[in-house]
Design an enzyme around this catalytic site. Sequence first.
Site, PDB file in Angstrom:
ATOM      1  N   PHE A 191      16.201  19.098  -1.077  1.00 46.45           N
ATOM      2  CA  PHE A 191      14.815  18.688  -1.306  1.00 46.45           C
ATOM      3  C   PHE A 191      14.547  17.302  -0.730  1.00 46.45           C
ATOM      4  O   PHE A 191      13.461  17.042  -0.194  1.00 46.45           O
ATOM      5  CB  PHE A 191      14.532  18.712  -2.810  1.00 46.45           C
TER       6      PHE A 191
ATOM      7  N   TYR B  29       0.836  -1.203   0.000  1.00 43.24           N
ATOM      8  CA  TYR B  29       0.000   0.000   0.000  1.00 43.24           C
ATOM      9  C   TYR B  29       0.875   1.260   0.000  1.00 43.24           C
ATOM     10  O   TYR B  29       0.642   2.197  -0.771  1.00 43.24           O
ATOM     11  CB  TYR B  29      -0.929   0.009   1.217  1.00 43.24           C
TER      12      TYR B  29
ATOM     13  N   ARG C 158       2.226   9.132  12.870  1.00 45.89           N
ATOM     14  CA  ARG C 158       1.895  10.413  13.509  1.00 45.89           C
ATOM     15  C   ARG C 158       0.404  10.720  13.455  1.00 45.89           C
ATOM     16  O   ARG C 158      -0.172  11.261  14.407  1.00 45.89           O
ATOM     17  CB  ARG C 158       2.680  11.535  12.824  1.00 45.89           C
TER      18      ARG C 158
ATOM     19  N   ARG D  17     -10.165   5.620   9.147  1.00 40.55           N
ATOM     20  CA  ARG D  17      -9.131   5.188   8.194  1.00 40.55           C
ATOM     21  C   ARG D  17      -8.051   4.482   9.007  1.00 40.55           C
ATOM     22  O   ARG D  17      -7.452   5.071   9.906  1.00 40.55           O
ATOM     23  CB  ARG D  17      -8.537   6.394   7.456  1.00 40.55           C
TER      24      ARG D  17
END
Length: 374
Positions: free
Chosen positions: A327, A207, A254, A264
């Site tokens: 980044f 997933y 978190r 969910r």
Amino acid sequence: MSITNWLVLLLTHPNEFRTLVQFYFYHEQKRDITSIKEHPTSGWDRESMRRCWAFLDQTSRSFSAVIKELDGDLARTICIFYLVLRGLDTIEDDMTIPDDIKQPILRSFHKHTVTPGWKYDGCGPNEKDRQLLVEYDVVVEELNRLDPSYVSLIVFLSTPLTRARPSYRDVIVDITEKMETGMADYAHKAATTGSIYLDTIAEYDLYCHYVAGLVGEGLSGIFSASRKEAPWIKDQLELSNSMGLLLQKTNIIRDYREDADEQRYFWPREIWGRKEYGFSEMRDMYAPHARERAMWAQSGMIVDALRHTVDALDYLRLIKNQSVFNFCAIPASMAMATLELCFMNPVMFDRNIKIRKAEAARASFDYYFSPFRV
């Protein structure tokens, strides 16, 4: 922050106050995408691209700041990539869309996203990124501007076959098609079987691969296509996947309480459902009398996320361009700090928790001013 907040911070957390002051004074913005000299690469001179930058700010202000500091056309390309995937994710997350309507939209999203004028206004009124899809035609317009066909052909013909690199547009469409398939499969399973849990760690990994690992693969493809990184970066699929999984699993840990309140459930039963923990439902973990056992399950989730840190560090060692390194490294550092904050922290079961601004600034400060620290 208001003046009052600054004064409170000075009195209660003086070291954090100093860190934030240093960051604001010494950190210089690497580029201004609105300046005329940046228009050829940022696209700010076009109304459609200005709207895309606005959507990026609305959907993720912190991520937006890091994207805007990427060199050249990388910033604009990754902005478009992010918005495409955000649009796809918004449709998949919207529980107000019936499965028989959602499935064909999801499975054809890679086609919709290059179809001029396509947009979608069928999301529920409370979906926070609904407006992005209502005006999705601006994203389509900008995606189709990437890599004009004649430029791609010239680059391909002038590049040795062993070093051939994909175009930006091809990378984005390819990743979108792969991701939409996984999302559609999971959405259909939830809608038709009533199953709301992931059972095994392997299923959990799969997933996370669909929703985040593929993002890592797509970014590597874009870095390679930009010629700011080596052509073989796009082939580092395992390392790219691990970068994505580290960030995704951190967010899943978190956001436990927020996700549980909205029914969910992403934690795999193989971890939280162990016999010694004594939980039959994930929502049982935030009951006050179950805190100690809940933190055992939480620790198992964090250990699982830490499996990906070595690959993430190995990936960072391969990056040569400083703006690309920042980044990638800054979100990874934030993820590690967040895992530390969550570890054996019972507050996480009551509300969402985040690392403090000063800690985030300190991590960014290190990478901007000490680029060889990882």
